[in-house]
Design a protein around this motif. Structure first.
Motif, PDB file in Angstrom:
ATOM      1  N   UNK A 107      82.022  68.581   9.611  1.00  0.00           N
ATOM      2  CA  UNK A 107      80.705  68.215  10.142  1.00  0.00           C
ATOM      3  C   UNK A 107      80.327  66.832   9.662  1.00  0.00           C
ATOM      4  N   UNK A 108      80.770  65.814  10.362  1.00  0.00           N
ATOM      5  CA  UNK A 108      80.445  64.448   9.968  1.00  0.00           C
ATOM      6  C   UNK A 108      79.152  64.022  10.660  1.00  0.00           C
ATOM      7  N   UNK A 109      78.675  62.876  10.269  1.00  0.00           N
ATOM      8  CA  UNK A 109      77.449  62.284  10.805  1.00  0.00           C
ATOM      9  C   UNK A 109      77.746  61.552  12.113  1.00  0.00           C
ATOM     10  N   UNK A 110      76.771  61.544  12.997  1.00  0.00           N
ATOM     11  CA  UNK A 110      76.929  60.736  14.206  1.00  0.00           C
ATOM     12  C   UNK A 110      75.734  59.795  14.311  1.00  0.00           C
ATOM     13  N   UNK A 111      76.020  58.488  14.385  1.00  0.00           N
ATOM     14  CA  UNK A 111      74.946  57.493  14.443  1.00  0.00           C
ATOM     15  C   UNK A 111      74.766  56.993  15.865  1.00  0.00           C
ATOM     16  N   UNK A 112      73.505  56.889  16.261  1.00  0.00           N
ATOM     17  CA  UNK A 112      73.165  56.518  17.631  1.00  0.00           C
ATOM     18  C   UNK A 112      72.255  55.295  17.599  1.00  0.00           C
ATOM     19  N   UNK A 113      72.546  54.309  18.439  1.00  0.00           N
ATOM     20  CA  UNK A 113      71.714  53.099  18.493  1.00  0.00           C
ATOM     21  C   UNK A 113      70.451  53.333  19.309  1.00  0.00           C
ATOM     22  N   UNK A 114      69.339  52.876  18.777  1.00  0.00           N
ATOM     23  CA  UNK A 114      68.050  53.048  19.446  1.00  0.00           C
ATOM     24  C   UNK A 114      67.502  51.670  19.829  1.00  0.00           C
ATOM     25  N   UNK A 115      67.089  51.546  21.103  1.00  0.00           N
ATOM     26  CA  UNK A 115      66.585  50.249  21.565  1.00  0.00           C
ATOM     27  C   UNK A 115      65.064  50.183  21.459  1.00  0.00           C
ATOM     28  N   UNK A 116      64.538  48.983  21.658  1.00  0.00           N
ATOM     29  CA  UNK A 116      63.105  48.736  21.522  1.00  0.00           C
ATOM     30  C   UNK A 116      62.268  49.614  22.460  1.00  0.00           C
ATOM     31  N   UNK A 117      62.603  49.564  23.746  1.00  0.00           N
ATOM     32  CA  UNK A 117      61.816  50.320  24.726  1.00  0.00           C
ATOM     33  C   UNK A 117      61.837  51.805  24.431  1.00  0.00           C
ATOM     34  N   UNK A 118      62.995  52.269  23.939  1.00  0.00           N
ATOM     35  CA  UNK A 118      63.154  53.683  23.634  1.00  0.00           C
ATOM     36  C   UNK A 118      62.233  54.095  22.471  1.00  0.00           C
ATOM     37  N   UNK A 119      62.277  53.290  21.415  1.00  0.00           N
ATOM     38  CA  UNK A 119      61.462  53.573  20.234  1.00  0.00           C
ATOM     39  C   UNK A 119      59.976  53.529  20.586  1.00  0.00           C
ATOM     40  N   UNK A 120      59.611  52.611  21.495  1.00  0.00           N
ATOM     41  CA  UNK A 120      58.207  52.445  21.864  1.00  0.00           C
ATOM     42  C   UNK A 120      57.741  53.497  22.863  1.00  0.00           C
ATOM     43  N   UNK A 121      58.677  54.185  23.494  1.00  0.00           N
ATOM     44  CA  UNK A 121      58.282  55.166  24.501  1.00  0.00           C
ATOM     45  C   UNK A 121      57.532  56.326  23.852  1.00  0.00           C
ATOM     46  N   UNK A 122      56.458  56.806  24.520  1.00  0.00           N
ATOM     47  CA  UNK A 122      55.626  57.858  23.923  1.00  0.00           C
ATOM     48  C   UNK A 122      56.389  59.169  23.661  1.00  0.00           C
ATOM     49  N   UNK A 123      57.480  59.401  24.399  1.00  0.00           N
ATOM     50  CA  UNK A 123      58.246  60.649  24.246  1.00  0.00           C
ATOM     51  C   UNK A 123      59.354  60.543  23.224  1.00  0.00           C
ATOM     52  N   UNK A 124      59.456  59.397  22.518  1.00  0.00           N
ATOM     53  CA  UNK A 124      60.631  59.167  21.685  1.00  0.00           C
ATOM     54  C   UNK A 124      60.924  60.314  20.704  1.00  0.00           C
ATOM     55  N   UNK A 125      59.917  60.685  19.913  1.00  0.00           N
ATOM     56  CA  UNK A 125      60.140  61.707  18.885  1.00  0.00           C
ATOM     57  C   UNK A 125      60.608  63.018  19.526  1.00  0.00           C
ATOM     58  N   UNK A 126      59.936  63.417  20.611  1.00  0.00           N
ATOM     59  CA  UNK A 126      60.296  64.673  21.283  1.00  0.00           C
ATOM     60  C   UNK A 126      61.714  64.611  21.837  1.00  0.00           C
TER      61      UNK A 126
END
Ligand code: C2E
Ligand code: CA
Ligand code: CA
Ligand code: CA
Length: 278
Positions: free
Chosen positions: A111-130
């Motif tokens: 069970x290794x870690x998987x890292x995912x890149x997050x972009x500006x618009x994505x982080x700023x989107x209101x649904x990001x956390x969900x």
């Protein structure tokens, strides 16, 4: 037509204002690509500098365009970001990465870690956390297995809002990595208020590690990361002598062509399989 298509994209990328109709075309292409499953994730190992064990992978997006062939993110992420299509694309990346983790778990792989890149618009989107939580919960993953890579400049851009969002994600175990560390303008005071797990030293420092000033900068960054109890990852490691420097500095992990270029899901699965057998 293929060459023309490519140069059209590159022309746009150069930062010149492409005609409205062309941008609309590329945006339509990107939306269609999602619907037709033309995106794929590649995986680049993040490896313990001492034991050589795989600790995780970074998921890197590619577009298998029916006319233009394989496109790297530099060729389409700027357009996707500009048009906002990066939001549904980023959501797809999260779901695909989680599905891959679930597949590895079913196969009994480490069970290794998987890292995912997050972009500006994505982080700023209101649904990001969900959307991050949903992707993790669908496959009943342990939040600790998913790491979000966010550049330091992006984190600093809307400090208060980001701190709240990332605090919520951190509460459910999801990890945070500072990407391209050293290239932005982060205030250490603010940095310490984010729930950070990993510091990724930008590859520009690693590639010229032989230069005296880079050696001391990287050394300081590793020491700071270790002092803050963070996992320190060096990006863009290409040579044995770079690795030797990093080992001496006690940098925890390396990622780069020296160990492996980004690989298909199939090859990443095989790599994990060889690891299990020792
Ligand atoms: P990044 O997050 O800094 O990713 C590292 C880049 O360095 C990757 O390029 C990787 O293939 C490349 N790389 C790895 N090892 C070496 C090395 O030893 N030498 C050299 N010269 N390069 C190395 P790639 O895959 O073309 O991705 C470029 C950028 O596109 C990424 O930079 C990231 O900012 C963005 N990106 C990639 N996938 C995604 C995604 O799913 N979502 C978003 N929003 N952005 C993505
Ligand atoms: Ca990254
Ligand atoms: Ca990076
Ligand atoms: Ca980068």
């Amino acid at each position: 037509a293929k060459a023309q298509g490519r140069s059209r994209l590159q022309f746009w990328e150069a930062g010149m204002q492409a005609p409205y109709s062309e941008r609309m075309q590329i945006e339509a292409d990107l939306r269609r690509a999602l619907a037709r499953n033309e995106f794929v994730l590649f995986y680049q190992p993040q490896v313990d500098t001492v034991s050589g064990e795989v600790r995780g992978f970074e998921a890197l997006l590619r577009w298998w365009h029916p006319q233009r062939g394989f496109l790297s993110p530099a060729e389409f992420i700027p357009v996707a970001e500009e048009s906002g299509v990066i939001v549904p694309i980023g959501d797809w990346v999260l779901r695909e990465a989680s599905a891959q983790m679930a597949e590895w778990r079913r196969a009994g792989l480490p069970q290794v870690r998987l890292s995912v890149n997050i972009s500006a618009r994505q982080l700023e989107s209101p649904d990001f956390v969900e959307s991050v939580m949903r992707a993790v919960q669908v496959h009943a993953l342990d939040g600790q297995q998913i790491e979000l890579e966010i550049t330091e400049s992006l984190l600093m851009r809307d400090f208060e809002a980001n701190a709240i969002k990332l605090g919520r994600l951190s509460a459910s175990g999801i990890r945070l990595a500072i990407d391209d560390f050293g290239t932005g303008y982060s205030s250490f005071k603010y940095l310490s208020r984010f729930p950070i797990h990993t510091l990724k030293i930008d590859q520009s420092f690693i590639q010229e590690l032989e230069r005296e000033e880079n050696l001391s900068i990287v050394n300081a960054m590793v020491a700071m990361g270790r002092g803050m109890n963070l996992n320190v990852v060096a990006e863009g490691v290409e040579t044995q002598s770079q690795l030797a420097c990093l080992q001496q500095m006690q940098c925890h992990e390396m990622q780069g062509h020296y160990y492996s270029v980004p690989m298909s899901g199939h090859d990443a699965t095989a790599l994990l399989g060889r690891h299990t057998r020792g």
